[in-house]
Write an enzyme that holds these catalytic residues in place. Sequence first.
Site, PDB file in Angstrom:
ATOM      1  N   ARG A   1     -28.963 -11.481  14.753  1.00  0.00           N
ATOM      2  CA  ARG A   1     -29.215 -10.848  13.455  1.00  0.00           C
ATOM      3  C   ARG A   1     -29.914 -11.838  12.543  1.00  0.00           C
ATOM      4  O   ARG A   1     -29.868 -13.051  12.743  1.00  0.00           O
ATOM      5  CB  ARG A   1     -27.914 -10.371  12.808  1.00  0.00           C
ATOM      6  CG  ARG A   1     -26.893 -11.468  12.544  1.00  0.00           C
ATOM      7  CD  ARG A   1     -26.946 -12.033  11.140  1.00  0.00           C
ATOM      8  NE  ARG A   1     -26.158 -13.236  11.012  1.00  0.00           N
ATOM      9  CZ  ARG A   1     -26.660 -14.452  11.127  1.00  0.00           C
ATOM     10  NH1 ARG A   1     -27.949 -14.633  11.388  1.00  0.00           N
ATOM     11  NH2 ARG A   1     -25.898 -15.503  10.972  1.00  0.00           N
TER      12      ARG A   1
ATOM     13  N   GLY B   1     -29.453 -20.152  13.815  1.00  0.00           N
ATOM     14  CA  GLY B   1     -29.094 -19.361  12.631  1.00  0.00           C
ATOM     15  C   GLY B   1     -29.304 -17.875  12.818  1.00  0.00           C
ATOM     16  O   GLY B   1     -29.202 -17.097  11.869  1.00  0.00           O
TER      17      GLY B   1
ATOM     18  N   GLU C   1     -25.083 -15.440   1.890  1.00  0.00           N
ATOM     19  CA  GLU C   1     -24.777 -16.509   2.849  1.00  0.00           C
ATOM     20  C   GLU C   1     -23.439 -17.173   2.569  1.00  0.00           C
ATOM     21  O   GLU C   1     -23.127 -17.481   1.415  1.00  0.00           O
ATOM     22  CB  GLU C   1     -25.907 -17.549   2.783  1.00  0.00           C
ATOM     23  CG  GLU C   1     -26.370 -18.022   4.118  1.00  0.00           C
ATOM     24  CD  GLU C   1     -26.849 -16.897   5.036  1.00  0.00           C
ATOM     25  OE1 GLU C   1     -26.042 -16.422   5.853  1.00  0.00           O
ATOM     26  OE2 GLU C   1     -28.015 -16.496   4.933  1.00  0.00           O
TER      27      GLU C   1
ATOM     28  N   ASP D   1     -21.869 -11.646  11.664  1.00  0.00           N
ATOM     29  CA  ASP D   1     -22.772 -11.607  12.815  1.00  0.00           C
ATOM     30  C   ASP D   1     -22.322 -10.594  13.847  1.00  0.00           C
ATOM     31  O   ASP D   1     -23.125  -9.831  14.402  1.00  0.00           O
ATOM     32  CB  ASP D   1     -22.830 -12.976  13.482  1.00  0.00           C
ATOM     33  CG  ASP D   1     -23.169 -14.066  12.496  1.00  0.00           C
ATOM     34  OD1 ASP D   1     -23.568 -13.715  11.377  1.00  0.00           O
ATOM     35  OD2 ASP D   1     -23.040 -15.235  12.842  1.00  0.00           O
TER      36      ASP D   1
ATOM     37  N   GLY E   1     -28.262 -22.238  18.247  1.00  0.00           N
ATOM     38  CA  GLY E   1     -28.216 -23.119  17.075  1.00  0.00           C
ATOM     39  C   GLY E   1     -29.328 -22.831  16.087  1.00  0.00           C
ATOM     40  O   GLY E   1     -29.703 -23.691  15.297  1.00  0.00           O
TER      41      GLY E   1
ATOM     42  N   SER F   1     -26.825 -16.613  17.970  1.00  0.00           N
ATOM     43  CA  SER F   1     -26.794 -16.510  19.421  1.00  0.00           C
ATOM     44  C   SER F   1     -25.350 -16.444  19.906  1.00  0.00           C
ATOM     45  O   SER F   1     -25.034 -15.730  20.858  1.00  0.00           O
ATOM     46  CB  SER F   1     -27.485 -17.718  20.050  1.00  0.00           C
ATOM     47  OG  SER F   1     -26.876 -18.909  19.597  1.00  0.00           O
TER      48      SER F   1
ATOM     49  N   LYS G   1     -22.872 -25.184  15.220  1.00  0.00           N
ATOM     50  CA  LYS G   1     -21.680 -24.992  14.382  1.00  0.00           C
ATOM     51  C   LYS G   1     -20.429 -25.606  14.985  1.00  0.00           C
ATOM     52  O   LYS G   1     -19.621 -26.195  14.287  1.00  0.00           O
ATOM     53  CB  LYS G   1     -21.412 -23.492  14.231  1.00  0.00           C
ATOM     54  CG  LYS G   1     -21.978 -22.872  13.012  1.00  0.00           C
ATOM     55  CD  LYS G   1     -21.310 -21.575  12.639  1.00  0.00           C
ATOM     56  CE  LYS G   1     -20.950 -20.632  13.741  1.00  0.00           C
ATOM     57  NZ  LYS G   1     -22.016 -19.973  14.461  1.00  0.00           N
TER      58      LYS G   1
ATOM     59  N   SER H   1     -28.740 -26.746  14.784  1.00  0.00           N
ATOM     60  CA  SER H   1     -27.491 -27.001  14.088  1.00  0.00           C
ATOM     61  C   SER H   1     -26.387 -26.292  14.866  1.00  0.00           C
ATOM     62  O   SER H   1     -26.308 -25.069  14.849  1.00  0.00           O
ATOM     63  CB  SER H   1     -27.611 -26.442  12.671  1.00  0.00           C
ATOM     64  OG  SER H   1     -26.347 -26.309  12.100  1.00  0.00           O
TER      65      SER H   1
ATOM     66  N   ASP I   1     -19.132 -14.062   3.816  1.00  0.00           N
ATOM     67  CA  ASP I   1     -18.339 -13.106   4.620  1.00  0.00           C
ATOM     68  C   ASP I   1     -16.902 -13.593   4.727  1.00  0.00           C
ATOM     69  O   ASP I   1     -15.953 -12.824   4.562  1.00  0.00           O
ATOM     70  CB  ASP I   1     -18.966 -12.847   6.009  1.00  0.00           C
ATOM     71  CG  ASP I   1     -19.273 -14.085   6.833  1.00  0.00           C
ATOM     72  OD1 ASP I   1     -19.162 -15.224   6.304  1.00  0.00           O
ATOM     73  OD2 ASP I   1     -19.612 -13.931   8.025  1.00  0.00           O
TER      74      ASP I   1
HETATM   75  P1  NG1 Z   1     -24.558 -18.445  12.246  1.00  0.00           P
HETATM   76  O1  NG1 Z   1     -24.162 -19.857  12.410  1.00  0.00           O
HETATM   77  O2  NG1 Z   1     -25.918 -18.290  11.746  1.00  0.00           O
HETATM   78  O3  NG1 Z   1     -24.310 -17.651  13.459  1.00  0.00           O
HETATM   79  C1  NG1 Z   1     -22.463 -18.360  10.553  1.00  0.00           C
HETATM   80  C2  NG1 Z   1     -21.253 -17.447  10.741  1.00  0.00           C
HETATM   81  C3  NG1 Z   1     -21.333 -16.202   9.851  1.00  0.00           C
HETATM   82  C4  NG1 Z   1     -21.627 -16.569   8.410  1.00  0.00           C
HETATM   83  C5  NG1 Z   1     -22.872 -17.487   8.374  1.00  0.00           C
HETATM   84  C6  NG1 Z   1     -23.195 -17.971   6.981  1.00  0.00           C
HETATM   85  C7  NG1 Z   1     -20.229 -17.325  12.973  1.00  0.00           C
HETATM   86  C8  NG1 Z   1     -20.287 -16.706  14.318  1.00  0.00           C
HETATM   87  N1  NG1 Z   1     -21.186 -16.982  12.117  1.00  0.00           N
HETATM   88  O4  NG1 Z   1     -23.600 -17.772  11.097  1.00  0.00           O
HETATM   89  O5  NG1 Z   1     -20.130 -15.477   9.947  1.00  0.00           O
HETATM   90  O6  NG1 Z   1     -20.527 -17.158   7.788  1.00  0.00           O
HETATM   91  O7  NG1 Z   1     -22.677 -18.640   9.181  1.00  0.00           O
HETATM   92  O8  NG1 Z   1     -23.482 -16.907   6.147  1.00  0.00           O
HETATM   93  O9  NG1 Z   1     -19.363 -18.135  12.683  1.00  0.00           O
END
Ligand code: NG1
Length: 508
Positions: free
Chosen positions: A50, A153, A56, A200, A151, A156, A248, A246, A59
């Site tokens: 998505r 954003g 941002e 997501d 990674g 994935s 997470k 990046s 959630d």
């Molecule tokens: P990314 O790292 O882009 O998948 C994460 C969180 C979201 C949301 C965004 C920031 C997961 C799977 N996704 O997204 O829920 O908090 O950061 O808006 O942790």
Amino acid sequence: MVYTVPTVSELSNIYSLGVDVQTQRYARLTSAFCHIYGNKPDFVARAPGRVNIIGEHIDYCGFPVFPMAIALDTLIAVRANGIDRIHLANVNNEKYPARKFSTSGDIFKIDPTVHEWSNYFKCGYRSLLEHLGRRKGMGFDALLDGAVPAGGGLSSSAAFVCATQLAVQRVNGIDLPQTELALVATGAERYVGVNSGGMDQTASIMGCRGSALFIEFNPVLKATTVKLPKTDPALAFIIANTLVVSDKAVTAPVCYNLRVFETRIGALILAKHLGISNRPACRDVDPLTFKIVMDEYFSKKSCCDGGGGDDSKADSVEIWINRLGVMLEKVQEAFGTHSEGYTREEMVLALDMTPEELSDVVHEDQFLVHADRFKLFQRAQHAFSEAMRVVQFRQICESDNTDTDYFQVLGDLMNQSQNSCRNLFECSCTELDELCYIARQAGAFGSRLTGAGWGGCTVHLVPANKIDNVKNVLLREYYSKRFPELSATQLASTVFATVPGSGACYYV
Ligand code: NG1
């Protein structure tokens, strides 16, 4: 109306563009599956990534967000094998070697300290079976093809987890409602130590071709489709990847989980400041979020106590905007004296807790964080102001005022969001800022990071007739300078225009 994951048999019902390319991709996947497992797959589970247009890092604060599913997706070709084993392979087998698990044993063991691709599969499998109260599922052979950059954003990880859950539920003869599946998927990444929000997974499962989604998490998960306004030239979005990866799960203690921690502690201190922390609605929930604090402050009971306001039209945009405005003032009162950030001792003092109680309340044993100072004021300012921008964004999309300059007003909100992410939430980075700057100079009306940030992708609002121009300037000013070695094919999957895509489905 309860919706479950649809089954489709025509790729043109999934993809708006590039159906020929997808046809070849699915054929390659089927033939690789036959080659590895000696049989054709029974079905393909498909879950998209998505792009978040606005909203941002809110959630997990319980506030609404505004993403859309994209065409990039994860496919898992699946065939039930009738034995108690799961065979998992990846089309990119050099990077992601094949794995085997027993359906009741090692698949439930996830070591978050080991960076291993199949952990996400295990997360999806385990969270679904645990949700169903089972310790064992049916065995199957699986081959994965992931097109969402890792990674980057574009989520994935959620696409992988959601596709896994689709595969597991179908093999086991289950067909959960989409919202239930999205909630289960949301909890899945906690097994790899990420205290994930639900944007997501919901966007991936409930995405809708041609529409963005306004996703609410509280009091219940709800995704409302919102059509983007019709303009001439049309509104279009470009995604541009910084190519700064990046991860997470790796950086969680100093990035993602730290922000979740800061907003959670922020909610506790704010509730205390507002004198509502002992109310059951605040005291008996886990986690307490900014949204719950706001709702409780404005509940009928608060009004009688001299707080809050009228709760009768809680859905209307004006109410949202009013309340968020009041909360921003309360944030100033509650945290303004600590603009340099709180030390752990100061947070403990503010909450009248022991250090151990503070750790317990935010589950630090599960979600480690490292920081000397915790910028609760700035994080809270971002959360409430970002929620306000999301509500305004939706309101503008749904207004049919022909005088509205949609590009300008929607673009301004996106730019404000980027400033807030950079200055208050500190989740941007030099490369994200640079891409936004270049795109705006080239004619984008709104440019911001999308997803967790600290690298990964940006999203840009542009008039459809300027897509090529903005892309070319980005290629010239960013990619050819920083990544001159990239081929045309690599660049095409790094900077591209996107439209709202369809959500998760089975392809048979
Ligand atoms: P990314 O790292 O882009 O998948 C994460 C969180 C979201 C949301 C965004 C920031 C997961 C799977 N996704 O997204 O829920 O908090 O950061 O808006 O942790």
